[in-house]
Design an enzyme around this catalytic site. Structure first.
Site, PDB file in Angstrom:
ATOM      1  N   LEU A 141      54.987  -6.106  23.508  1.00 46.63           N
ATOM      2  CA  LEU A 141      54.243  -4.989  24.410  1.00 46.63           C
ATOM      3  C   LEU A 141      54.777  -3.825  24.485  1.00 46.63           C
ATOM      4  O   LEU A 141      54.163  -2.848  24.943  1.00 46.63           O
ATOM      5  CB  LEU A 141      54.212  -5.880  26.066  1.00 46.63           C
ATOM      6  N   GLN A 196      61.633  -4.078  30.487  1.00 52.48           N
ATOM      7  CA  GLN A 196      60.384  -3.285  30.062  1.00 52.48           C
ATOM      8  C   GLN A 196      59.674  -2.863  31.099  1.00 52.48           C
ATOM      9  O   GLN A 196      58.691  -2.086  30.869  1.00 52.48           O
ATOM     10  CB  GLN A 196      59.677  -4.601  29.199  1.00 52.48           C
ATOM     11  N   GLU A 220      62.532 -12.402  23.967  1.00 51.77           N
ATOM     12  CA  GLU A 220      62.573 -11.800  25.287  1.00 51.77           C
ATOM     13  C   GLU A 220      63.963 -11.489  25.656  1.00 51.77           C
ATOM     14  O   GLU A 220      64.295 -10.417  26.162  1.00 51.77           O
ATOM     15  CB  GLU A 220      62.120 -12.914  26.304  1.00 51.77           C
ATOM     16  N   HIS A 262      65.803  -8.095  24.468  1.00 52.31           N
ATOM     17  CA  HIS A 262      65.374  -6.937  25.419  1.00 52.31           C
ATOM     18  C   HIS A 262      66.601  -6.774  26.324  1.00 52.31           C
ATOM     19  O   HIS A 262      66.870  -5.615  26.965  1.00 52.31           O
ATOM     20  CB  HIS A 262      63.959  -7.290  26.244  1.00 52.31           C
ATOM     21  N   GLY A 294      55.370 -12.939  27.066  1.00 52.29           N
ATOM     22  CA  GLY A 294      56.865 -13.013  27.788  1.00 52.29           C
ATOM     23  C   GLY A 294      56.849 -11.417  28.331  1.00 52.29           C
ATOM     24  O   GLY A 294      56.203 -10.571  27.758  1.00 52.29           O
TER      25      GLY A 294
HETATM   26 NI    NI Z   1      58.863  -7.727  23.660  1.00 44.18          NI
END
Ligand code: NI
Length: 156
Positions: free
Chosen positions: A102, A52, A144, A147, A47
């Site tokens: 990530l 990000q 997700e 975030h 995801g």
């Molecule tokens: Ni993440």
């Protein structure tokens, strides 16, 4: 479509709260999502959230048509674009499991999440999404969406 650099933990932009999307089905929104898809695919992510890549909008993507090499033993999650999400836990059951991000390269951590959730929101055309899910799918959505409120999993 350009692959974007993924911001890493320690970058203050990851701590900002994202703004809701107010206009759907625009060229800008489609470009953002295409860039996010490309960036997520290149990184083999499960995801990706817009913050990000430094975009402070309530847009997340997750899922894949194929098994994910970063999570080969996990069930497949349908490819989804989720905008302005709202998560409601169903019941009170939580479970701990391993997560990666990530934005936190090279690490995995045990994170508690709701097992059963309902999530609502919109796709990129403004069509409503309303799903009740559990397990890994529910975990990915919760990760997700965190975030979007400036939260990374080590902060749980
Ligand atoms: Ni993440």
């Amino acid at each position: 479509m350009p692959v974007h650099q993924i911001l890493k933990m320690g970058d203050a932009r990851l701590l900002r709260v994202a703004e809701p999307v107010t206009v759907f089905d625009t060229p800008e929104l489609h470009t953002l999502i295409a860039d996010m898809r490309e960036t997520m695919a290149t990184a083999n992510g499960a995801g990706l959230a817009a913050p990000q890549i430094g975009v402070h909008l309530q847009v997340v993507i997750f899922g894949s048509p194929h098994p994910n090499p970063r999570y080969p033993d996990r069930p497949r999650v349908p490819e989804t674009v989720l905008i302005n999400p709202v998560i409601t836990p169903i019941g009170t059951e939580e479970e701990q499991d391993w997560e990666g991000c990530l934005s936190v390269p090279g690490l995995r951590g045990m994170v508690p999440r709701w097992v059963h959730i309902r999530y609502t929101g919109f796709d990129e055309k403004g069509h409503p999404i309303d799903r009740t899910v559990n397990g890994f799918h529910a975990r990915v959505v919760q990760h997700e969406c965190d975030h979007l409120i400036g939260k990374l999993y080590p902060m749980n």
